[in-house]
Design a protein around this motif. Structure first.
Motif, PDB file in Angstrom:
ATOM      1  N   ILE A  70       7.895  20.343   5.591  1.00  0.00           N
ATOM      2  CA  ILE A  70       8.395  19.782   6.854  1.00  0.00           C
ATOM      3  C   ILE A  70       8.355  18.417   7.000  1.00  0.00           C
ATOM      4  O   ILE A  70       7.226  17.816   6.926  1.00  0.00           O
ATOM      5  CB  ILE A  70       7.725  20.553   8.157  1.00  0.00           C
ATOM      6  N   HIS A  71       9.484  17.758   7.574  1.00  0.00           N
ATOM      7  CA  HIS A  71       9.254  16.452   8.106  1.00  0.00           C
ATOM      8  C   HIS A  71       8.880  16.464   9.445  1.00  0.00           C
ATOM      9  O   HIS A  71       9.485  16.817  10.451  1.00  0.00           O
ATOM     10  CB  HIS A  71      10.636  15.657   8.325  1.00  0.00           C
ATOM     11  N   ALA A  72       7.514  16.383   9.609  1.00  0.00           N
ATOM     12  CA  ALA A  72       6.759  16.843  10.885  1.00  0.00           C
ATOM     13  C   ALA A  72       5.982  15.563  11.738  1.00  0.00           C
ATOM     14  O   ALA A  72       5.469  14.644  11.050  1.00  0.00           O
ATOM     15  CB  ALA A  72       5.601  17.667  10.484  1.00  0.00           C
ATOM     16  N   PRO A  77       6.232  12.136  -4.288  1.00  0.00           N
ATOM     17  CA  PRO A  77       6.345  13.510  -3.605  1.00  0.00           C
ATOM     18  C   PRO A  77       7.340  13.674  -2.483  1.00  0.00           C
ATOM     19  O   PRO A  77       7.628  14.923  -1.882  1.00  0.00           O
ATOM     20  CB  PRO A  77       5.070  14.048  -3.134  1.00  0.00           C
ATOM     21  N   HIS A  78       8.137  12.462  -2.018  1.00  0.00           N
ATOM     22  CA  HIS A  78       8.944  12.653  -1.097  1.00  0.00           C
ATOM     23  C   HIS A  78      10.178  11.473  -0.920  1.00  0.00           C
ATOM     24  O   HIS A  78       9.694  10.209  -0.732  1.00  0.00           O
ATOM     25  CB  HIS A  78       8.300  12.400   0.408  1.00  0.00           C
ATOM     26  N   THR A  79      11.101  11.720  -1.559  1.00  0.00           N
ATOM     27  CA  THR A  79      12.284  10.551  -1.662  1.00  0.00           C
ATOM     28  C   THR A  79      13.491  11.254  -1.492  1.00  0.00           C
ATOM     29  O   THR A  79      13.727  12.421  -1.486  1.00  0.00           O
ATOM     30  CB  THR A  79      12.589  10.149  -3.274  1.00  0.00           C
ATOM     31  N   HIS A  80      14.515  10.507  -1.051  1.00  0.00           N
ATOM     32  CA  HIS A  80      15.855  10.842  -0.587  1.00  0.00           C
ATOM     33  C   HIS A  80      16.630  10.174  -1.581  1.00  0.00           C
ATOM     34  O   HIS A  80      17.423   9.313  -1.228  1.00  0.00           O
ATOM     35  CB  HIS A  80      16.075  10.506   0.826  1.00  0.00           C
ATOM     36  N   LEU A  81      16.543  10.571  -2.793  1.00  0.00           N
ATOM     37  CA  LEU A  81      17.108   9.879  -4.106  1.00  0.00           C
ATOM     38  C   LEU A  81      18.636   9.842  -4.104  1.00  0.00           C
ATOM     39  O   LEU A  81      19.049   8.662  -4.552  1.00  0.00           O
ATOM     40  CB  LEU A  81      16.521  10.470  -5.277  1.00  0.00           C
TER      41      LEU A  81
END
Ligand SMILES: [Zn+2]
Length: 408
Positions: A231-233, A62-66
């Protein structure tokens, strides 16, 4: 893994297991789940023998910078020499070097590279992936990244969910006026909406990047246009990003290494999913990891992700992240499986479609060369996938090679 909604707190400890079971697929969807004895009445054209193997839902990352260009292997040596990240940035390295390379790359180049990484994720059993922009930090490049995701959405077997992360960092040209930069990124939302380029908007809320106040007004503006937010929290410091995520009804709050006690308590009382990325702490050589145990004991729904990116977590291997979750987050196998399937799906609004083997749902299934589910986090660093089915179709076949290696 029964029941509706994400698995919260204690619920993460209870897996629904069937032994000597069979799954029937019709028209790409799950049509039968039961004992293999009972499956004999189910007429099948193709039978895959999974005897002695583990069968699970396809994994969800659920969280990638592809989508990005270039790589940063030379920075590993600098890190070994103790050069601080800020110094690497000053020398033109770090995220800004990825931004430069991504700005220069053509859409075609970015597409080819992103597809390569996505193919590899699929080979590791991941059938649904979230992908963020955020290496452009200018209008053209951000849109270029999102268009690459859209092309992959249309042609790749993996289901891709797109997130606009224009507020990933402050570009050097806006060093002294970050608010103007955020305004500029907000002006892109109409185009993104019109071309259906993203369904989530995300921001990096951290000391030296964007403040809680900036994050609040940025995400409120995105919400007012109909986007869901993430959010990147609290990745490094307890800034209050976790509390903000709950306040805004964010679908997920990600990282949370520095989340405060109050942040964890609020998270547990909310529908926001805690997405933990232990690969980042590991790869940055840090001792401190997110407090998964406290989060689960408090009653939060925890998900896991690779955070695949060229700087702080260059890996597509979600199975390795499962091992890190066991060793560094002290999560038990049952919790880990919830965190990479059902909860990960809810972290990207796909809880009703992915992450569970349920009759009528798309048949995203992995057959593992493993005797049981605890085996995957235990035997670390390798790929345990035998076969991946996406919407009922075999898309990855490993471990059934015709070649025989002879031993003399
Ligand atoms: Zn990230």
């Amino acid at each position: 893994m029964e029941g509706d909604g994400p698995a919260k707190g204690e619920q993460m400890k209870a897996l629904l297991l069937l032994e000597h079971a069979a799954v029937g697929i019709n028209d790409g969807k799950i049509a039968f789940i039961g004992k293999s004895e009972e499956a004999k009445s189910f007429h099948a054209n193709i039978v895959i023998d999974a005897n002695g193997k583990l069968v699970t839902p396809g994994l969800v990352d659920p969280h990638t910078h592809l989508v990005f260009a270039g790589s940063r292997e030379h920075e590993l040596t600098l890190k070994q020499q103790g050069v601080p990240y800020l110094e690497i940035l000053k020398r033109g390295g770090g995220i800004l070097s990825t931004v430069q390379a991504t700005r220069k790359a053509s859409e075609e180049e970015l597409f080819t590279k992103a597809k390569f990484h996505l193919d590899r994720m699929l080979s590791y059993g991941v059938t649904t992936v979230e992908a963020k922009s955020g290496y452009g930090l200018d209008e053209d490049t951000e849109l270029k990244q999102l268009r690459v995701v859209k092309r992959l959405q249309n042609g790749h077997p993996v289901d891709l969910i797109s997130t606009f992360l224009g507020a990933h960092a402050i570009p050097p040209e806006y060093k002294n006026n970050p608010d103007d930069f955020l305004e500029k990124m907000l002006r892109l939302l109409d185009t993104i909406q019109k071309e259906k380029l993203a369904e989530f908007v995300d921001i990096f809320c951290e000391t030296g990047v964007f403040t809680v106040e900036q994050s609040r007004s940025f995400l409120q503006a995105a919400k007012s246009k109909g986007f869901d937010v993430k959010i990147h929290a609290d990745e490094i410091e307890p800034l209050g990003g976790t509390e903000l995520a709950v306040e805004l009804g964010a679908v997920s709050s990600d990282h949370l290494v520095g989340a405060s006690d109050d942040g964890i308590a609020r998270l547990a009382g909310s529908d926001t999913i805690a997405v933990l990325l232990p690969g980042t702490s590991f790869y940055l050589g840090k001792e401190k990891y997110a407090r998964a145990r406290e989060m689960i004991e408090a009653g939060a729904a925890v998900a896991l992700s690779t955070d695949f990116n060229p700087g702080s977590s260059p890996t597509e291997n979600l199975q390795f992240i499962m091992s890190l979750a066991a060793l560094k987050l002290k999560m038990i196998p049952e919790e880990i499986w919830h965190a990479v399937t059902v909860n990960a799906a809810y972290a990207i609004n796909r809880g009703e479609e992915a992450g569970r083997i349920v009759i009528g749902r798309k048949a995203d299934i992995v057959i593992w060369d493993a005797p049981n589910y605890a085996y995957i986090p235990y035997h670390y660093g390798v790929n345990h996938v035998n076969t991946v089915l996406k919407a009922g179709k075999v898309v990855v076949e490993r471990g059934r090679s015709d070649a025989t290696i002879s031993v003399s």
